[in-house]
Design a protein around this motif. Structure first.
Motif, mmCIF file in Angstrom:
data_model
loop_
_atom_site.group_PDB
_atom_site.id
_atom_site.type_symbol
_atom_site.label_atom_id
_atom_site.label_comp_id
_atom_site.label_asym_id
_atom_site.label_seq_id
_atom_site.Cartn_x
_atom_site.Cartn_y
_atom_site.Cartn_z
ATOM 1 N N MET A 35 -31.833 16.765 148.218
ATOM 2 C CA MET A 35 -31.930 17.327 149.549
ATOM 3 C C MET A 35 -30.867 18.297 149.754
ATOM 4 O O MET A 35 -29.567 17.600 149.672
ATOM 5 C CB MET A 35 -32.266 16.119 150.427
ATOM 6 N N ASN A 36 -31.045 19.372 150.159
ATOM 7 C CA ASN A 36 -30.132 20.260 150.564
ATOM 8 C C ASN A 36 -29.051 20.605 149.511
ATOM 9 O O ASN A 36 -28.059 20.629 149.662
ATOM 10 C CB ASN A 36 -29.243 19.678 151.737
ATOM 11 N N GLU A 39 -26.587 23.577 149.579
ATOM 12 C CA GLU A 39 -25.347 23.301 150.567
ATOM 13 C C GLU A 39 -24.242 22.543 149.641
ATOM 14 O O GLU A 39 -23.100 22.310 149.836
ATOM 15 C CB GLU A 39 -25.882 22.565 151.945
ATOM 16 N N ASP A 57 -37.179 13.603 146.379
ATOM 17 C CA ASP A 57 -37.002 14.909 147.264
ATOM 18 C C ASP A 57 -37.966 15.954 146.604
ATOM 19 O O ASP A 57 -39.071 16.017 146.365
ATOM 20 C CB ASP A 57 -35.676 15.390 147.795
#
Length: 118
Positions: A35-36, A39, A57
């Motif tokens: 997730m992400n 980033e 995810d």
């Protein structure tokens, strides 16, 4: 200065084992999800990523696609890490830099990472 390896795998035992194997030679960071992922990778700034295909995810394949599209993450080598029978085909499709089949040998894991980083 030690190079940084990011391992993305939802199997806690794999994360612990790989950390134990690699942390003498590398800084090891782990994530049980993707997730992400963009980033996360921008924050950690790894020199190489081991990516499980069957991670929760969005999955490893989609995570690699996202990383390969983004400035600042697209040049980071990614090794797909899976027991999937189609791992080589998927690696070629997403332009991964290599594959490690599970179950893996310690020697192969270390050699593969070293060969890509050197």
């Amino acid at each position: 200065m030690k190079k940084t390896v990011l391992i993305c795998d939802d199997d806690k035992d794999i994360l612990e084992l790989c950390t134990f194997i690699l942390n003498k030679d590398y800084v090891v960071k782990t994530s049980p999800h993707v997730m992400n992922i963009v980033e996360l990778v921008r924050e950690i700034r790894p020199d190489i990523i081991l990516m499980d295909l069957w991670i929760p995810d969005i999955g490893g394949e989609q995570a690699v696609n996202l990383l390969k599209k983004e400035d600042g993450t697209q040049e980071i080598p990614i090794i797909l890490f899976s027991a999937n029978d189609e791992i080589e085909k998927i690696a070629k499709k997403v332009k991964a830099n290599g594959v490690i089949r599970k179950p893996f040998s310690v020697k192969k894991l270390k050699e593969h990472i070293s060969s890509i980083l050197n």
